[in-house]
Design an enzyme around this catalytic site. Structure first.
Site, PDB file in Angstrom:
ATOM      1  N   LYS A  11       0.841  -1.204   0.000  1.00 54.13           N
ATOM      2  CA  LYS A  11       0.000   0.000   0.000  1.00 54.13           C
ATOM      3  C   LYS A  11       0.875   1.253   0.000  1.00 54.13           C
ATOM      4  O   LYS A  11       1.955   1.249  -0.570  1.00 54.13           O
ATOM      5  CB  LYS A  11      -0.980  -0.036   1.176  1.00 54.13           C
ATOM      6  CG  LYS A  11      -1.762  -1.350   1.203  1.00 54.13           C
ATOM      7  CD  LYS A  11      -2.961  -1.328   2.095  1.00 54.13           C
ATOM      8  CE  LYS A  11      -3.686  -2.669   1.994  1.00 54.13           C
ATOM      9  NZ  LYS A  11      -4.916  -2.712   2.719  1.00 54.13           N
ATOM     10  N   HIS A  96      -8.207  -2.973  -6.592  1.00 51.55           N
ATOM     11  CA  HIS A  96      -8.225  -3.149  -5.136  1.00 51.55           C
ATOM     12  C   HIS A  96      -9.396  -2.355  -4.558  1.00 51.55           C
ATOM     13  O   HIS A  96      -9.745  -1.281  -5.062  1.00 51.55           O
ATOM     14  CB  HIS A  96      -6.888  -2.681  -4.543  1.00 51.55           C
ATOM     15  CG  HIS A  96      -6.754  -3.024  -3.096  1.00 51.55           C
ATOM     16  ND1 HIS A  96      -7.355  -2.281  -2.114  1.00 51.55           N
ATOM     17  CD2 HIS A  96      -6.123  -4.053  -2.473  1.00 51.55           C
ATOM     18  CE1 HIS A  96      -7.090  -2.853  -0.934  1.00 51.55           C
ATOM     19  NE2 HIS A  96      -6.346  -3.924  -1.130  1.00 51.55           N
ATOM     20  N   GLU A  98      -9.655  -0.459  -2.119  1.00 47.06           N
ATOM     21  CA  GLU A  98      -9.344   0.931  -1.750  1.00 47.06           C
ATOM     22  C   GLU A  98      -9.399   1.828  -2.986  1.00 47.06           C
ATOM     23  O   GLU A  98      -9.772   3.002  -2.894  1.00 47.06           O
ATOM     24  CB  GLU A  98      -7.972   0.991  -1.053  1.00 47.06           C
ATOM     25  CG  GLU A  98      -8.075   0.436   0.368  1.00 47.06           C
ATOM     26  CD  GLU A  98      -6.799  -0.190   0.913  1.00 47.06           C
ATOM     27  OE1 GLU A  98      -5.724   0.019   0.336  1.00 47.06           O
ATOM     28  OE2 GLU A  98      -6.896  -0.898   1.932  1.00 47.06           O
ATOM     29  N   GLU A 168     -11.178 -10.326  -1.761  1.00 50.94           N
ATOM     30  CA  GLU A 168     -10.878  -9.606  -0.522  1.00 50.94           C
ATOM     31  C   GLU A 168     -12.157  -8.965   0.006  1.00 50.94           C
ATOM     32  O   GLU A 168     -12.535  -7.873  -0.431  1.00 50.94           O
ATOM     33  CB  GLU A 168      -9.849  -8.504  -0.796  1.00 50.94           C
ATOM     34  CG  GLU A 168      -8.544  -9.015  -1.344  1.00 50.94           C
ATOM     35  CD  GLU A 168      -7.410  -8.018  -1.096  1.00 50.94           C
ATOM     36  OE1 GLU A 168      -6.445  -8.396  -0.439  1.00 50.94           O
ATOM     37  OE2 GLU A 168      -7.521  -6.865  -1.536  1.00 50.94           O
ATOM     38  N   GLY A 174      -7.712  -4.997   6.819  1.00 53.39           N
ATOM     39  CA  GLY A 174      -7.142  -4.114   7.841  1.00 53.39           C
ATOM     40  C   GLY A 174      -7.953  -4.048   9.123  1.00 53.39           C
ATOM     41  O   GLY A 174      -7.735  -3.176   9.956  1.00 53.39           O
ATOM     42  N   SER A 214      -6.794  -9.396   6.346  1.00 53.76           N
ATOM     43  CA  SER A 214      -6.279  -9.781   7.663  1.00 53.76           C
ATOM     44  C   SER A 214      -5.633 -11.167   7.679  1.00 53.76           C
ATOM     45  O   SER A 214      -5.769 -11.897   8.664  1.00 53.76           O
ATOM     46  CB  SER A 214      -7.388  -9.658   8.727  1.00 53.76           C
ATOM     47  OG  SER A 214      -7.807  -8.315   8.826  1.00 53.76           O
TER      48      SER A 214
HETATM   49  P1  PGA Z   1      -4.784  -6.577   5.185  1.00 50.00           P
HETATM   50  O1  PGA Z   1      -4.926  -5.990   3.679  1.00 50.00           O
HETATM   51  O2  PGA Z   1      -3.989  -7.851   5.073  1.00 50.00           O
HETATM   52  O3  PGA Z   1      -4.032  -5.498   5.939  1.00 50.00           O
HETATM   53  O4  PGA Z   1      -6.158  -6.806   5.698  1.00 50.00           O
HETATM   54  C1  PGA Z   1      -5.141  -6.830   2.575  1.00 50.00           C
HETATM   55  C2  PGA Z   1      -5.239  -6.004   1.316  1.00 50.00           C
HETATM   56  O5  PGA Z   1      -5.817  -4.914   1.351  1.00 50.00           O
HETATM   57  O6  PGA Z   1      -4.741  -6.408   0.235  1.00 50.00           O
END
Ligand code: PGA
Length: 252
Positions: A11, A96, A98, A168, A174, A214
């Site tokens: 990230k 992704h 995000e 995901e 996160g 996670s």
């Molecule tokens: P995370 O993120 O392992 O911190 O939950 C995964 C991702 O966003 O690819």
């Protein structure tokens, strides 16, 4: 047999110098990991430095995004897939959550990015996943199906061989709240069925579907035991070389 993939998504963390340092620390820790492909995805400014220092190792380098335009041009702030390839990368993450959430990337944009990536000789890691609200409303499967179909529209049969899907669930990213292996397995098997219906049984059988959200050293082996889980896309726990190496070496 599908070769598992363990990918670390760094990230917007780490300067170029910090990225190289973490990559070099990771190298000896995963040098014997022949059971899976190991990928790290640093920020754009670190890609070339990291790729140069990892040349000849078993760690591949991915970008976290690319332009949807295939050719160079007047697109301020964008980085073309062929430039990412030129920097020494073999993979790029597209779609992704995000990017979908904060940068309003819709499925057709993700599809254009995947096509640009493939045209540049990169493998695209295409992310999909439902929000908590969608899951609570019983819409998880429909949402993910729509994303898989929309994000891969326009791809040819040979393109599909160079696609990796990452499931995901947004509520697991996160948050420390991982999907249970059963929840993940259900969705992964569903994604494979959607692929079989839309494309072919052979394409579905060889498609690698990663789980993300996670993933930690202590939950990776439970996830990897599921028959349709072919690896992981790891955020937070990939930032430290030691913890990411434990995830890569889940089998030992
Ligand atoms: P995370 O993120 O392992 O911190 O939950 C995964 C991702 O966003 O690819």
């Amino acid at each position: 047999m599908r070769k598992p993939v363990i990918a670390g998504n760094w990230k917007m963390y780490k300067t170029a110098g910090d990225s190289v340092a973490t990559a070099l620390a990771l190298k000896p820790l995963v040098a014997n990991a022949n059971h899976c492909e190991v990928i790290i995805a640093p920020v754009f400014t670190a890609l070339k430095g990291v790729a140069d220092r990892l040349e000849g190792s078993n760690i591949k380098v991915a970008a976290q995004n690319c332009a949807s335009e295939k050719s160079e041009g007047a697109y301020t702030g964008e980085v073309a897939a062929f430039m990412i390839h030129d920097a020494g990368c073999s993979h790029v993450i597209v779609g992704h959550s995000e990017r979908r959430q904060y940068f309003l990337e819709a499925d057709h944009i993700v599809s254009n990015k995947a096509q640009a990536a493939l045209a540049a000789g990169l493998t695209a890691i295409v992310c999909v996943g439902e929000t908590l609200e969608q899951r609570d409303q019983g819409k998880a499967l429909d949402t993910v199906k729509e994303q898989v179909v929309g994000s891969l529209s326009g791809l040819t049969a040979s393109d599909l061989a160079r696609i990796i899907v990452a499931y995901e669930p947004v509520w697991a990213i996160g948050t420390g709240r991982t999907a249970t292996p059963e929840q993940a397995q259900e969705m992964h098997a569903f994604i494979r069925r959607v692929f079989a219906e839309r494309h072919s049984a052979a394409a579905a059988e060889s498609l690698r579907v990663l789980y993300g959200g996670s993933v930690k050293p202590d939950n990776i082996s439970g996830l990897m035991k599921c028959s349709d889980i072919d690896g992981a896309l790891v955020g937070g726990a990939s930032l430290s070389a030691e913890s990411f190496a434990k995830i890569v070496n889940y089998n030992g």
